[in-house]
Write a protein that holds these residues in place. Structure first.
Motif, mmCIF file in Angstrom:
data_model
loop_
_atom_site.group_PDB
_atom_site.id
_atom_site.type_symbol
_atom_site.label_atom_id
_atom_site.label_comp_id
_atom_site.label_asym_id
_atom_site.label_seq_id
_atom_site.Cartn_x
_atom_site.Cartn_y
_atom_site.Cartn_z
ATOM 1 N N HIS A 94 0.862 -1.188 0.000
ATOM 2 C CA HIS A 94 0.000 0.000 0.000
ATOM 3 C C HIS A 94 0.893 1.230 0.000
ATOM 4 C CE1 HIS A 94 -3.441 2.599 0.800
ATOM 5 N NE2 HIS A 94 -2.656 3.245 1.658
ATOM 6 N N GLU A 115 -7.953 -13.273 -1.643
ATOM 7 C CA GLU A 115 -7.759 -11.933 -2.194
ATOM 8 C C GLU A 115 -6.514 -11.885 -3.072
ATOM 9 O OE1 GLU A 115 -9.587 -8.921 1.193
ATOM 10 O OE2 GLU A 115 -7.642 -9.889 1.566
ATOM 11 N N ASN A 192 -10.105 -4.599 -3.717
ATOM 12 C CA ASN A 192 -9.747 -3.387 -2.991
ATOM 13 C C ASN A 192 -10.966 -2.575 -2.567
ATOM 14 O OD1 ASN A 192 -6.933 -3.543 -2.781
ATOM 15 N ND2 ASN A 192 -6.660 -2.854 -4.894
ATOM 16 N N ARG A 195 -12.183 -4.254 0.472
ATOM 17 C CA ARG A 195 -11.283 -3.995 1.600
ATOM 18 C C ARG A 195 -11.506 -2.591 2.173
ATOM 19 N NH1 ARG A 195 -6.937 -7.176 2.642
ATOM 20 N NH2 ARG A 195 -5.720 -5.367 3.361
ATOM 21 N N GLN A 196 -11.683 -1.623 1.295
ATOM 22 C CA GLN A 196 -11.906 -0.261 1.767
ATOM 23 C C GLN A 196 -13.221 -0.148 2.533
ATOM 24 O OE1 GLN A 196 -11.148 1.481 -2.216
ATOM 25 N NE2 GLN A 196 -9.767 2.897 -1.166
ATOM 26 N N PRO A 202 -6.170 -0.826 0.979
ATOM 27 C CA PRO A 202 -6.176 -1.524 -0.310
ATOM 28 C C PRO A 202 -4.755 -1.834 -0.774
ATOM 29 C CG PRO A 202 -6.458 0.817 -0.664
ATOM 30 C CD PRO A 202 -6.444 0.621 0.837
ATOM 31 N N ASN A 204 -2.638 -1.140 -3.461
ATOM 32 C CA ASN A 204 -2.686 -0.194 -4.567
ATOM 33 C C ASN A 204 -1.416 -0.146 -5.402
ATOM 34 O OD1 ASN A 204 -0.991 1.166 -2.852
ATOM 35 N ND2 ASN A 204 -2.383 2.891 -2.473
#
Length: 310
Positions: A94, A115, A192, A195-196, A202, A204
């Motif tokens: 992240h 995931e 993501n 997850r958020q 996330p 990213n």
């Protein structure tokens, strides 16, 4: 003969101007008697600064010269990958933005296996003509890609300005372009977004590193005690016994052995440049590591003690 080497990154403190730190907050000799004794009486030899990953590998008999990529990706593999394309570590991360810079967040992403597989599948489908990602663990992926770059390890990179830590070399521009495209794909990925919504960070971006070739020699170390996965796989690859670092040191584990202890507890304090946490770590090391080790030396149960740090 019983010998012990302690690999302890961070003995010299975090990368901050320590001379500005309030004098009354420094620990005194009464709090660190064994460390004071060691620093005053030991033979001192200067060494080049190295990442924790490089220190572990070199201590366990891996041949690494200045500028070499660490062979971590090859150590992670449990079997042969198809094809002869170069293999790299590709770890999900992240990237945090603030007013001054972008940096890798130190937080554990707690990424699940499901995931990770979903993210890898999407990336592989989108970048089928560029590379192939393989799953190793939720937080440790591998990527097959021909790439001539020089990289930095995760321990060097966390909380550092990413613009100064990105890969360099002839393929650096190409890799930055690929990373930018991957970040766009990850931004709106269902994993993501979920997850958020759950209040989690996330994934990213990704971090590439460790694409070197394994070269080893016979190590003097008989057994290594640590809490680092890299120490585990590197030791076993070079036929060295690995065990979890015990909470309490006993003289028996050093008997007629050349032992390596990897004490990496200070890494978060170093990365976060937290001087108070670093001092607390020194006091803990004094009590749990140096105190028993120097007692073993005094009693003749340990013939030689070496502390390696940067």
């Amino acid at each position: 003969m019983a010998q012990c080497t302690v690999l302890y990154p961070g003995l010299l403190g975090p990368d901050v101007p320590l001379e500005e730190f309030p004098h009354h907050d420094w620990p005194d000799k009464m709090q660190l008697p064994n460390l004071s004794l060691l620093l005053n009486r030991a033979e001192v030899e200067a060494v080049n600064r190295q990442s924790l990953e490089q220190q572990i590998l070199m201590s366990l008999g891996y041949l690494i010269q200045a500028g070499d990529e660490l062979p971590v990706a090859s150590l992670r593999t449990t079997g042969e990958m198809e094809g002869d394309t170069a293999l790299w570590c590709l770890d999900p991360v992240h990237v945090q933005l603030d007013r001054e810079m972008a940096y890798l967040a130190p937080d554990d992403l707690a990424l699940s296996e499901t995931e990770a597989h979903q993210l890898i599948s999407s990336l592989n489908q989108h970048f089928a003509d560029e590379f192939q990602i393989h799953y190793h663990s939720p937080h440790q992926w591998l990527v097959q890609i021909d790439l001539q770059v020089s990289t930095r390890t995760p321990s060097e990179t966390v909380l550092q300005d990413i613009s100064r830590m990105m890969p360099t070399g002839e393929a650096a521009t190409r890799w930055r372009s690929l990373v930018n495209e991957m970040q766009m794909l990850l931004h709106n990925h269902p994993v993501n977004l979920a997850r958020q919504q759950a209040g989690k960070l996330p994934v990213n971006s990704v971090w590439i590193w460790g694409g070197g070739t394994i070269r080893t020699t016979k190590s003097d170390i008989d057994v290594v005690y640590a809490k680092e996965e890299l120490a585990d796989i590197a030791a076993r690859q070079n036929q060295i016994i690995y065990a979890e670092l015990p909470q309490q040191l006993d003289a028996g584990i050093f008997e007629n052995r050349n032992t390596l202890l990897v004490i990496s507890d200070q890494l978060p304090a170093l990365q976060q440049k937290d001087v108070y946490a670093w001092i607390a770590g020194l006091i803990k090391m004094e009590q749990t590591v140096l105190s028993p080790l120097l007692a073993f030396v005094k009693d003749g149960k340990l013939n030689r003690l070496v502390v390696e740090s940067d």
